[in-house]
Design an enzyme around this catalytic site. Structure first.
Site, PDB file in Angstrom:
ATOM      1  CB  CYS A   1       0.486   1.843   4.140  1.00  0.00           C
ATOM      2  SG  CYS A   1      -1.192   1.226   3.972  1.00  0.00           S
TER       3      CYS A   1
ATOM      4  CB  CYS B   1      -0.900  -0.050   1.234  1.00  0.00           C
ATOM      5  SG  CYS B   1      -1.623   1.518   1.698  1.00  0.00           S
TER       6      CYS B   1
END
Length: 98
Positions: free
Chosen positions: A26, A23
């Site tokens: 993230c 991600c």
């Protein structure tokens, strides 16, 4: 999962960062969470949970997007939001539960 349950049961607010290695957003969270920890210190516990490595926890809390931030206190969900959140906003949210 029982260790996770023990951690979120405490008096101290626990900020959980649900994330995944793949991600991209993230990857923006660690420096933000570092700022939060620097400002709040030992009054908060911050935990990063990789949804791919902890699928049972991710399922239990119905994590569908990463990053998702959750604040627990005494085992109760006090706050939940998906997406990257600025440090000052997180600090303001957590301070409500100190």
């Amino acid at each position: 999962m029982s260790k996770f349950q023990d951690i979120i049961q405490g008096e101290k607010p626990v900020l959980i960062d649900f994330s995944a290695e793949w991600c991209q957003p993230c990857r923006m969270m660690p420096p933000i969470l570092k700022q939060v920890k620097q400002q709040l210190g030992d009054r908060i516990r911050i935990l990063k949970v990789d949804v791919d490595k902890n699928p049972a926890i991710a399922r239990k809390y119905m994590i569908q997007n990463v990053p998702t931030l959750m604040v627990f206190k005494k085992g109760e969900v006090k706050f939940r939001q998906a997406g990257v959140i600025p440090a000052q906003q997180i600090i303001g949210i957590v301070q409500q539960f100190l």
